[in-house]
Design a protein around this motif. Structure first.
Motif, PDB file in Angstrom:
ATOM      1  N   LEU A  40       0.826  -1.210   0.000  1.00 28.77           N
ATOM      2  CA  LEU A  40       0.000   0.000   0.000  1.00 28.77           C
ATOM      3  C   LEU A  40       0.859   1.259   0.000  1.00 28.77           C
ATOM      4  CD1 LEU A  40      -2.947  -0.867   2.397  1.00 28.77           C
ATOM      5  CD2 LEU A  40      -3.066  -0.389  -0.045  1.00 28.77           C
ATOM      6  N   GLN A  41       1.933   1.247   0.774  1.00 28.99           N
ATOM      7  CA  GLN A  41       2.814   2.416   0.795  1.00 28.99           C
ATOM      8  C   GLN A  41       3.446   2.642  -0.573  1.00 28.99           C
ATOM      9  OE1 GLN A  41       5.468   1.582   4.042  1.00 28.99           O
ATOM     10  NE2 GLN A  41       4.219   2.717   5.515  1.00 28.99           N
ATOM     11  N   ALA A  42       3.819   1.562  -1.231  1.00 28.52           N
ATOM     12  CA  ALA A  42       4.409   1.703  -2.568  1.00 28.52           C
ATOM     13  C   ALA A  42       3.370   2.186  -3.576  1.00 28.52           C
ATOM     14  CB  ALA A  42       5.001   0.369  -3.025  1.00 28.52           C
ATOM     15  N   GLU A  43       2.150   1.673  -3.481  1.00 33.44           N
ATOM     16  CA  GLU A  43       1.096   2.052  -4.425  1.00 33.44           C
ATOM     17  C   GLU A  43       0.641   3.495  -4.241  1.00 33.44           C
ATOM     18  OE1 GLU A  43      -0.831   0.515  -6.926  1.00 33.44           O
ATOM     19  OE2 GLU A  43       0.806  -0.928  -6.953  1.00 33.44           O
ATOM     20  N   LEU A  44       0.595   3.958  -3.005  1.00 32.20           N
ATOM     21  CA  LEU A  44       0.040   5.275  -2.728  1.00 32.20           C
ATOM     22  C   LEU A  44       1.093   6.360  -2.541  1.00 32.20           C
ATOM     23  CD1 LEU A  44      -2.831   4.250  -0.293  1.00 32.20           C
ATOM     24  CD2 LEU A  44      -2.960   4.695  -2.751  1.00 32.20           C
ATOM     25  N   SER A  45       2.330   6.070  -2.855  1.00 35.40           N
ATOM     26  CA  SER A  45       3.354   7.096  -2.724  1.00 35.40           C
ATOM     27  C   SER A  45       3.116   8.185  -3.779  1.00 35.40           C
ATOM     28  CB  SER A  45       4.747   6.488  -2.902  1.00 35.40           C
ATOM     29  OG  SER A  45       4.966   6.144  -4.242  1.00 35.40           O
ATOM     30  N   PRO A  46       3.411   9.432  -3.439  1.00 42.14           N
ATOM     31  CA  PRO A  46       3.179  10.523  -4.387  1.00 42.14           C
ATOM     32  C   PRO A  46       3.917  10.339  -5.712  1.00 42.14           C
ATOM     33  CG  PRO A  46       3.610  11.406  -2.210  1.00 42.14           C
ATOM     34  CD  PRO A  46       3.846   9.931  -2.137  1.00 42.14           C
ATOM     35  N   MET A  49       2.075   7.795  -7.798  1.00 41.78           N
ATOM     36  CA  MET A  49       0.825   8.363  -8.321  1.00 41.78           C
ATOM     37  C   MET A  49       1.126   9.297  -9.498  1.00 41.78           C
ATOM     38  SD  MET A  49      -1.641   7.060  -6.579  1.00 41.78           S
ATOM     39  CE  MET A  49      -3.050   8.110  -6.677  1.00 41.78           C
ATOM     40  N   LEU A  50       2.194  10.081  -9.390  1.00 46.63           N
ATOM     41  CA  LEU A  50       2.567  10.976 -10.487  1.00 46.63           C
ATOM     42  C   LEU A  50       2.980  10.192 -11.723  1.00 46.63           C
ATOM     43  CD1 LEU A  50       4.541  13.858  -8.787  1.00 46.63           C
ATOM     44  CD2 LEU A  50       2.450  14.039 -10.096  1.00 46.63           C
ATOM     45  N   LYS A  51       3.690   9.085 -11.516  1.00 45.99           N
ATOM     46  CA  LYS A  51       4.124   8.283 -12.656  1.00 45.99           C
ATOM     47  C   LYS A  51       2.940   7.636 -13.364  1.00 45.99           C
ATOM     48  CE  LYS A  51       8.677   7.152 -10.852  1.00 45.99           C
ATOM     49  NZ  LYS A  51       9.520   6.088 -10.286  1.00 45.99           N
ATOM     50  N   ARG A  52       1.956   7.189 -12.572  1.00 44.15           N
ATOM     51  CA  ARG A  52       0.818   6.499 -13.169  1.00 44.15           C
ATOM     52  C   ARG A  52      -0.219   7.456 -13.755  1.00 44.15           C
ATOM     53  NH1 ARG A  52      -1.314   3.603  -8.845  1.00 44.15           N
ATOM     54  NH2 ARG A  52       0.617   3.025  -7.867  1.00 44.15           N
ATOM     55  N   HIS A  53      -0.373   8.626 -13.148  1.00 50.15           N
ATOM     56  CA  HIS A  53      -1.413   9.561 -13.580  1.00 50.15           C
ATOM     57  C   HIS A  53      -0.837  10.970 -13.757  1.00 50.15           C
ATOM     58  CE1 HIS A  53      -4.197   6.398 -12.436  1.00 50.15           C
ATOM     59  NE2 HIS A  53      -3.664   6.371 -11.223  1.00 50.15           N
ATOM     60  N   PRO A  54       0.044  11.181 -14.729  1.00 53.06           N
ATOM     61  CA  PRO A  54       0.676  12.499 -14.854  1.00 53.06           C
ATOM     62  C   PRO A  54      -0.300  13.590 -15.300  1.00 53.06           C
ATOM     63  CG  PRO A  54       1.340  11.079 -16.660  1.00 53.06           C
ATOM     64  CD  PRO A  54       0.567  10.237 -15.705  1.00 53.06           C
ATOM     65  N   VAL A  55      -1.223  13.253 -16.177  1.00 53.95           N
ATOM     66  CA  VAL A  55      -2.163  14.261 -16.670  1.00 53.95           C
ATOM     67  C   VAL A  55      -3.103  14.698 -15.551  1.00 53.95           C
ATOM     68  CG1 VAL A  55      -4.023  14.688 -18.314  1.00 53.95           C
ATOM     69  CG2 VAL A  55      -2.017  13.392 -19.022  1.00 53.95           C
ATOM     70  N   GLU A  56      -3.608  13.740 -14.780  1.00 55.53           N
ATOM     71  CA  GLU A  56      -4.506  14.069 -13.682  1.00 55.53           C
ATOM     72  C   GLU A  56      -3.791  14.907 -12.623  1.00 55.53           C
ATOM     73  OE1 GLU A  56      -4.162  11.083 -14.978  1.00 55.53           O
ATOM     74  OE2 GLU A  56      -6.151  10.325 -15.513  1.00 55.53           O
ATOM     75  N   ALA A  57      -2.526  14.566 -12.345  1.00 56.70           N
ATOM     76  CA  ALA A  57      -1.759  15.327 -11.359  1.00 56.70           C
ATOM     77  C   ALA A  57      -1.523  16.760 -11.838  1.00 56.70           C
ATOM     78  CB  ALA A  57      -0.424  14.641 -11.083  1.00 56.70           C
TER      79      ALA A  57
END
Length: 139
Positions: A40-46, A49-57
Motif C-alpha cells: 500500500l505504501q508503494a502504491e500510494l506514494s506521491p 501516483m505521479l508516474k501512473r497519472h501524470p495528466v490528472e496530477a
C-alpha cells in the motif's frame, strides 16, 4: 493405570498441536499484514501516483493554482472603484464619509500564505516529476 493417563495425554497433545497451529497462523497473518502495508505504501506514494497519472496530477495542480490565485486575489487584490476615484475639492465633505479601505484579516493572510505554499508544493512536484521523466528517457 496407563489407560487412565492416555485420554489426558491425548488431550494434552491435541492442545499442544492447536497452540502450535495458532502460533503458525498468527505469524502468517503478521507476515501478510507487513507485506500488505509495504504494498500500500508503494502504491500510494506521491511519486508512484505521479508516474501512473501524470495528466490528472497536472490538472489537479492547475486547478489548485487557479483556486489559490483567486482566493489570494480576492483577499489582497483590486481596490473598490469608489475608493480609486480622487475626491475633488467640492466633494471633500463626501470624502470624509467615504468607506475606508479595510485591512486584510488574519484568516485572509493565513489563507493567502497557504495558497502560496500550495503553489510552491505543486511546482516542486511538477519539477520533480519532469526530472524523473527526463532521467528515465536518458536511460
Amino acid at each position: 493405570m496407563t489407560k487412565a493417563n492416555d485420554p489426558i495425554k491425548n488431550i494434552q497433545s491435541r492442545i499442544d498441536e492447536l497452540e502450535q497451529t495458532i502460533n503458525e497462523r498468527g505469524e502468517q497473518i503478521r507476515k501478510r499484514t507487513r507485506q500488505l502495508k509495504e504494498d500500500l505504501q508503494a502504491e500510494l506514494s506521491p511519486m508512484e501516483m505521479l508516474k501512473r497519472h501524470p495528466v490528472e496530477a497536472a490538472g489537479a495542480s492547475f486547478v489548485t493554482g487557479i483556486v489559490a490565485g483567486r482566493v489570494i486575489r480576492s483577499l489582497f487584490g483590486r481596490k473598490p472603484r469608489a475608493a480609486a476615484i480622487q475626491p475633488s475639492a467640492e466633494s471633500a465633505p463626501q470624502a470624509a464619509h467615504a468607506p475606508q479601505q479595510k485591512q486584510p484579516s488574519q484568516i485572509g493572510v493565513a489563507v493567502g500564505a497557504i495558497g502560496v505554499e500550495l503553489l510552491h508544493a505543486a511546482k516542486d512536484l511538477a519539477v520533480t516529476w519532469l526530472k524523473s521523466q527526463v532521467e528515465a528517457k536518458k536511460k
